[in-house]
Design a protein around this motif. Structure first.
Motif, PDB file in Angstrom:
ATOM      1  N   ARG A 363       0.830  -1.216   0.000  1.00 19.30           N
ATOM      2  CA  ARG A 363       0.000   0.000   0.000  1.00 19.30           C
ATOM      3  C   ARG A 363       0.861   1.261   0.000  1.00 19.30           C
ATOM      4  NH1 ARG A 363      -3.354   1.589  -2.207  1.00 19.30           N
ATOM      5  NH2 ARG A 363      -4.004   3.226  -0.780  1.00 19.30           N
ATOM      6  N   GLU A 366       1.914   1.690  -3.624  1.00 22.44           N
ATOM      7  CA  GLU A 366       0.790   2.135  -4.466  1.00 22.44           C
ATOM      8  C   GLU A 366       0.410   3.580  -4.166  1.00 22.44           C
ATOM      9  OE1 GLU A 366      -1.352  -2.295  -4.494  1.00 22.44           O
ATOM     10  OE2 GLU A 366      -2.204  -0.632  -3.332  1.00 22.44           O
ATOM     11  N   ALA A 367       0.329   3.899  -2.861  1.00 19.24           N
ATOM     12  CA  ALA A 367      -0.095   5.246  -2.487  1.00 19.24           C
ATOM     13  C   ALA A 367       0.937   6.276  -2.940  1.00 19.24           C
ATOM     14  CB  ALA A 367      -0.306   5.327  -0.980  1.00 19.24           C
ATOM     15  N   ASP A 370       0.298   6.875  -6.545  1.00 21.31           N
ATOM     16  CA  ASP A 370      -0.925   7.664  -6.737  1.00 21.31           C
ATOM     17  C   ASP A 370      -0.695   9.128  -6.373  1.00 21.31           C
ATOM     18  OD1 ASP A 370      -2.439   5.542  -7.644  1.00 21.31           O
ATOM     19  OD2 ASP A 370      -3.252   5.048  -5.665  1.00 21.31           O
ATOM     20  N   GLY A 373       1.330  11.084  -8.806  1.00 18.40           N
ATOM     21  CA  GLY A 373       0.519  11.515  -9.942  1.00 18.40           C
ATOM     22  C   GLY A 373      -0.108  12.888  -9.721  1.00 18.40           C
ATOM     23  N   ASP A 436      -8.218   6.144  -0.751  1.00 14.33           N
ATOM     24  CA  ASP A 436      -8.801   5.392  -1.861  1.00 14.33           C
ATOM     25  C   ASP A 436      -8.971   6.344  -3.041  1.00 14.33           C
ATOM     26  OD1 ASP A 436     -10.927   6.977  -1.208  1.00 14.33           O
ATOM     27  OD2 ASP A 436     -12.234   5.349  -0.578  1.00 14.33           O
ATOM     28  N   HIS A 437      -9.563   5.848  -4.122  1.00 11.85           N
ATOM     29  CA  HIS A 437      -9.624   6.670  -5.343  1.00 11.85           C
ATOM     30  C   HIS A 437     -10.499   7.896  -5.159  1.00 11.85           C
ATOM     31  CE1 HIS A 437      -6.940   4.414  -7.746  1.00 11.85           C
ATOM     32  NE2 HIS A 437      -7.537   3.278  -7.394  1.00 11.85           N
ATOM     33  N   LEU A 440      -8.497  10.415  -3.364  1.00 10.90           N
ATOM     34  CA  LEU A 440      -7.509  11.022  -4.271  1.00 10.90           C
ATOM     35  C   LEU A 440      -8.166  12.060  -5.182  1.00 10.90           C
ATOM     36  CD1 LEU A 440      -5.447   7.831  -5.158  1.00 10.90           C
ATOM     37  CD2 LEU A 440      -4.517   9.918  -4.091  1.00 10.90           C
ATOM     38  N   ARG A 441      -9.389  11.761  -5.653  1.00 14.48           N
ATOM     39  CA  ARG A 441     -10.097  12.740  -6.501  1.00 14.48           C
ATOM     40  C   ARG A 441     -10.356  14.023  -5.730  1.00 14.48           C
ATOM     41  NH1 ARG A 441     -12.403   8.293  -9.216  1.00 14.48           N
ATOM     42  NH2 ARG A 441     -13.929   7.959  -7.563  1.00 14.48           N
TER      43      ARG A 441
END
Lengths: 448, 448
Positions: A363, A366-367, A370, A373, A436-437, A440-441
């Motif tokens: 995690r 991955e984080a 993310d 980005g 989570d996504h 992030l949004r």
């Protein structure tokens, strides 16, 4: 129960008015009298009705309004050391909390906890009903003494004081050692609640810049010489918020400086179980002479079972014990100590930790990708745990970003709540298990 | 497990030495490899052995000595406000404790508690693993708001702050309101731990003589005028240690004097559930303007479930909440709040209280007769509860009697631990539920 509740809510039964007799209501509702007795008993337990011996049951009054909707955290609070605690502890169900300091329920050892609770239901009556010993469960202290030995710290069970939480462990040590107006060193950045706690003790808080291997040794020695602090409060193992690990060289420098200025150190090990390999411990190097070890089980076992501990110098045990009697009438709940003991002694706990290490390593990776980005870059890559201490892109103000995200139901942890000198305005602490996504949004929109 | 434990204890396995492989030990002991894996996992959970990924299991070292036998309370401690707490909380199993402040396990609602724990094992994962809200369980606060309403106190759930114990509730209020050096009034005699707690706050403690209907009103007014105290801390309902009940007239006089001197009152209701009929409450008369209500569930439900509450002025709620975050990172354990809520909502709880009242009324009478046989005479006959505040015959020194009884394993509560002015040397507080014939024999011998 619904019938009587409805009558009270509609004020068809006024406060002080007698309820129908058990026999009459049973006849009216075509149920057995024992059903009515049971319903009345439960309503009485809820405080909606009251019995008067020999005279039946009476309505007490309209229940207090369910005002909890107004009870949540306000959006306009100051970004201070309480900001993250308030927002994350009182977040609405379903709110996203990348700023919070703990793992979601499905990362915790749920099955072992349920087994421990079931076993507790069959424990001796005294465990369920009595106060505990002033120092807390002997069996749990024996287990902790073995853990200390494994970490190279010689401390028998008689040298361990259980407390109702890790925070209360530090609080008790502060009460024991600090006078109002004393100076206390912390890392800059540090866990925000250290600042809140020390303010409650009327201490003067001085920050020492924190590096990737611990506090900056020169600045640490300088702060000792200039401020003559009574205490230094720090995390070892994995530092909050940076995830950094103390190096052996810095540990030695810190202890040497502490010895020269007769400084006491509180070493909070709350994230120790997240370490892939053990790292230097001030308490082990120092032999518990001027270092007090603090720990809890909130991060890897359960935050709902409130239990922490202190491993102090032997001659401080009695004073800490008395202070805990004065302020809490004893240590943690005997039930809580029993649940911790059972879960830690469960063969599955080691596997839980191993799985947690693997899952968190993935995690974190991955984080980090993310967040990269969005232009959000970790200060270091921690060896373990769930924190990433990150710089926001383009010098964005983290407090502004956190306020914007909160308006969309996402709780973030802006850098300056961790910084006594307010020198981390463009930093943010992220909890990789809570991103989570959708979060992030929202973060992307808040960055603008 | 016994095999490995034995080898480590005999030092047949040295610290750091590799354990037999799983396959080898399974063959040697003629058990399945999965049995060995399970045993190694449990030993690792206990800290006796440690796994190195890919390299097998290693002995950690000889476990710390089981030193708890030296851990009990010393017999030679000073008779101070900690005396009763230390002796009664840390008494050996089987010790008799007529001096302690709680009921034996078989007087508590054991069946309802076991039901509540079993139900907890099926609760939502978040209840078992998460931190709770900063003010504590909304459902339990709603129930308490209804109880307040039944007592004539208007306070919504948003005005109630749950805490990890009744003692911590008072401690939090003291932290919120007191500065070091402030003066605080207590009753003389009063609950000994009020004095211990107030000393921890560096407060100056002033006692006001207590009468059978509350504090002596003239001496109370005089103390306000002379000492200008910030707080008055008292029990209503059934006073500890005397079992006395505040009269309406004294309650009014206390509040009038408090208003004239802008005094805040902490009203600890811990014994309220033992009242046969409700008595005057300062909080109800005053409408929570200058009275803070405190309570807990330790005496009638369970002392092992640590949970208490504060009902303060509405504008103090936020400050108390923040202080609790700083010093405990939130309120009581969510599990504890859930257990209290389930037990209080259980239809059997009202019956438990009713049975308790009857059983205690009989025990108070029996104990008074037994004690009278030794020349020990109650100061008053309390309406409820389990305390008898008694004068010893012939001016005997209660501290001496308590030391002599302790040497025979019986914990007593000598009068001066309750008396800030040390004016109760020949008084003793007895817990009628903890006196048996053996205890009476020891008391008789100690009286000489």
């Amino acid at each position: 129960m619904a019938t009587i509740r409805g009558r009270i809510a509609r004020r068809a039964l006024s406060p002080g008015e007698r309820l129908p007799s058990i026999r009459k209501l049973a006849r009216d509702l075509a149920v057995s009298p024992s059903t009515v007795v049971e319903a009345y008993d439960r309503l009485a337990a809820e405080g909606l009705i009251r019995s008067r011996p020999g005279a039946g049951f009476y309505a007490v009054g309209v229940p207090a309004p369910l005002a909890l909707a107004e009870d949540g955290p306000a959006l306009d609070r100051a970004i201070d050391p309480f900001w993250v605690s308030r927002q994350s502890l009182d977040a609405a169900a379903g709110a996203r909390r990348p700023g919070c300091g703990w793992l979601p329920p499905d990362w915790m050892p749920e099955a072992a906890l349920r087994r421990a609770v079931r076993a507790l239901s069959k424990a001796d009556a005294a465990v369920l009903t009595d106060y505990g010993a002033t120092q807390g469960s002997p069996a749990l202290r024996r287990l902790l003494a073995r853990q200390c030995a494994a970490d190279g710290i010689e401390a028998g069970p008689e040298q361990i004081v259980l407390t109702p939480s890790g925070t209360q462990a530090i609080d008790l040590v502060c009460r024991f050692l600090l006078n109002p107006g004393d100076t206390v060193l912390v890392d800059d950045p540090c866990y925000f609640n250290f600042q809140a706690l020390l303010r409650a003790h009327r201490a003067k808080v001085v920050g020492v810049p924190f590096t990737a291997t611990g506090p900056d040794p020169d600045r640490f020695a300088e702060a000792l010489a200039v401020h003559r602090p009574r205490l230094y409060v720090t995390n070892s193992a994995l530092h909050n918020p940076t995830g950094a690990t103390l190096s052996p060289r810095t540990a030695h420098q810190v202890l040497t400086a502490a010895a020269a200025h007769d400084l006491t150190i509180v070493e909070d090990e709350i994230f120790a179980d997240f370490e892939p390999e053990p790292s230097p411990r001030l308490a082990a190097l120092d032999g518990l002479a001027r270092v007090v070890r603090i720990g809890s089980f909130s991060k890897t076992l359960s935050a709902s079972i409130r239990c922490g501990y202190i491993v102090p110098r032997p001659d401080w045990v009695e004073g800490l014990r008395d202070l805990q009697v004065a302020t809490n009438f004893g240590g943690p709940s005997p039930m809580a100590a029993e649940l911790v003991l059972r879960t830690l002694s469960d063969g599955s706990y080691r596997k839980h930790l191993a799985a947690l290490h693997g899952r968190l390593a993935q995690r974190r990776c991955e984080a980090a990708i993310d967040l990269a980005g969005l232009g959000i870059i970790p200060w270091i890559e921690p060896r373990g745990g769930f924190y990433l201490w990150c710089r926001l892109p383009g010098g964005r103000d983290a407090a502004e970003v956190a306020r914007a995200a909160l308006a969309e139901g996402v709780v973030l942890a802006p850098g300056n709540v961790f910084s006594p000198s307010q020198s981390a305005p463009d930093f943010m602490r992220f909890n990789v298990a809570q991103i989570d996504h959708e979060a992030l949004r929202v973060i992307a929109r808040a960055l603008g």
